[in-house]
Write a protein that holds these residues in place. Structure first.
Motif, short mmCIF file in Angstrom:
data_model
loop_
_atom_site.label_atom_id
_atom_site.label_comp_id
_atom_site.label_asym_id
_atom_site.label_seq_id
_atom_site.Cartn_x
_atom_site.Cartn_y
_atom_site.Cartn_z
N ILE A 76 79.58 -22.79 75.82
CA ILE A 76 79.32 -22.50 77.23
C ILE A 76 80.47 -21.63 77.75
O ILE A 76 81.63 -22.05 77.73
N GLY A 77 80.14 -20.42 78.20
CA GLY A 77 81.17 -19.45 78.54
C GLY A 77 81.81 -19.63 79.90
O GLY A 77 81.53 -20.59 80.63
N ALA A 89 83.56 -23.55 83.60
CA ALA A 89 82.12 -23.81 83.69
C ALA A 89 81.85 -25.03 84.56
O ALA A 89 82.64 -25.99 84.57
N CYS A 90 80.74 -25.00 85.26
CA CYS A 90 80.33 -26.11 86.12
C CYS A 90 79.08 -26.75 85.52
O CYS A 90 78.05 -26.08 85.40
N ILE A 91 79.18 -28.01 85.15
CA ILE A 91 78.08 -28.73 84.50
C ILE A 91 77.57 -29.79 85.45
O ILE A 91 78.31 -30.68 85.87
N GLY A 92 76.28 -29.72 85.81
CA GLY A 92 75.71 -30.66 86.76
C GLY A 92 75.57 -32.06 86.20
O GLY A 92 75.49 -32.25 84.98
N PRO A 93 75.49 -33.06 87.07
CA PRO A 93 75.33 -34.45 86.61
C PRO A 93 74.01 -34.63 85.88
O PRO A 93 73.00 -34.01 86.20
N ALA A 142 80.95 -29.42 71.01
CA ALA A 142 80.57 -28.32 71.90
C ALA A 142 81.83 -27.73 72.52
O ALA A 142 82.83 -28.43 72.75
N HIS A 143 81.79 -26.43 72.80
CA HIS A 143 82.91 -25.77 73.46
C HIS A 143 82.47 -25.34 74.85
O HIS A 143 81.60 -24.48 75.00
N GLY A 157 76.33 -17.20 77.68
CA GLY A 157 77.39 -16.25 77.97
C GLY A 157 78.00 -16.41 79.35
O GLY A 157 77.49 -17.13 80.22
N ASP A 158 79.11 -15.72 79.55
CA ASP A 158 79.86 -15.80 80.81
C ASP A 158 78.96 -15.52 82.00
O ASP A 158 78.13 -14.59 81.99
#
Length: 339
Positions: free
Chosen positions: A137-138, A123-127, A117-118, A156-157
């Motif tokens: 993921i933009g 980007a902010c990814i939750g727990p 995955a890119h 997208g962004d």
């Protein structure tokens, strides 16, 4: 019985726990400690299964069922053979759906980001969130907690995704704000440009589409749907609404809360749909209309005028359902006379 290769069953569960979950009437004390291993139809259920009887049309299956317990309403209970173990509720279908989720709960995401995955550094990814192979993921994307992002999803962004959302494989989402607990099946496109063109000397020129898509909490979107972003205002899908497969929502549409939109419905741009509206499959709705709350539209209808709240319409063009039935009967009679 569900195929264990695809569906993972929980349980067994005591009948007392099942009854408490669905708000059933008090059980006979001697039945409370009986355990059930699965749910099943009346035809296939065995002594360890719990089933449902919600429609008198299934009396044939009811007469021969081997189900260990049957969820039923008081109204229908007189159809059930004597000696059956009954669980009384006000709404058997709803109760059975709740029991189904008890035995077959939704899969819990496995936290982590697959190496293929890119994910943009901003980007902010939750727990607790799972991101599957090939996802993109933009920039400045914000994904909440305990989400599932399927294979090859493109976000997208700037997209915002709330907590406990599930996005199926091959979806593309841009210009969108998703609330909590949104479920999106495979191959859905959200946030693409709306269909707006202006004729000019050199041909058709596309209008700018500068709005967003706002999907409120608890929305469920079927496979292969398309939801266009707004032209200037936003396209809005109200909380708790359900879209079947192959639904198209045009730009600037405002869909109310708890609507049910069946397969192959198309709603053209800038139409406002109230709360609790139901649209049958293959309905087409013209642009800039108002569909009042609680309206019901029969399948394959062509809606070309506003629909008042709590009315039932059908036909092409759509009209009050009784008028449509009279028209259909009249045409049938005329055709017989011609013959």
């Amino acid at each position: 019985m569900a195929d264990a290769r695809f569906f993972h069953r929980a349980g067994p569960f005591l009948l007392s726990d099942i009854a408490a979950l669905i708000g059933a009437e008090p059980l006979p004390p001697e039945t409370e400690a009986i355990a059930f291993a699965d749910i099943a139809t009346l035809e296939t259920a065995g002594p360890d299964d719990i089933s449902v009887f919600s429609d008198a049309r299934y009396m044939g299956a009811l007469a021969t069922t081997r189900a260990g317990a049957i969820i039923v309403s008081r109204k229908l209970a007189h159809h059930v053979p004597e000696g059956s173990r009954l669980v009384y509720v006000a709404d058997p279908r709803r109760a059975y759906a709740q029991v189904g989720r008890l035995f077959y709960p939704a899969a819990v995401p496995t936290p982590g980001i697959h190496p293929s995955a890119h994910v943009h550094a901003s980007a902010c990814i939750g727990p607790g969130t799972q991101i599957d192979p090939g996802a993109v993921i933009g920039r400045d994307v914000d994904i909440g907690e305990r989400c599932y992002i399927g294979p090859n999803v493109v976000i997208g962004d700037g997209v915002l995704i709330g907590n406990d959302c599930r996005i199926g494989a091959n979806c593309t989402i841009s210009h969108t704000l998703l609330g909590h607990r949104v479920e999106i099946e495979t191959c859905v496109t959200i946030g693409s440009q709306g269909f707006g063109f202006v004729p000019g000397p050199a041909g058709l020129e596309r209008m700018l589409q500068l709005g967003r898509v706002i999907i409120e909490e608890g929305v469920k979107i079927g496979a292969n749907c398309a939801i266009d972003r707004g032209a200037t205002d936003d396209t809005i899908i109200g909380a708790g609404s359900v879209l079947d497969n192959l639904v198209h929502i045009g730009h600037n549409v405002r869909l109310g809360r708890h609507c049910v939109i069946c397969a192959q419905v198309g709603i053209a741009g800038s139409t406002t749909v109230g709360d609790g509206v139901m649209m049958g499959g293959q309905t087409g709705v013209a642009d800039h209309l108002t569909i009042g709350s609680g309206a019901q539209i029969a399948a394959k209808s062509g809606v070309m005028r506003d629909v008042a709240a709590k009315t039932v319409v059908g036909g092409f063009p759509a009209m009050p359902i009784k008028d449509w039935h009279r028209q259909t009967i009249g045409i049938a009679r005329l055709s017989k006379k011609v013959e």
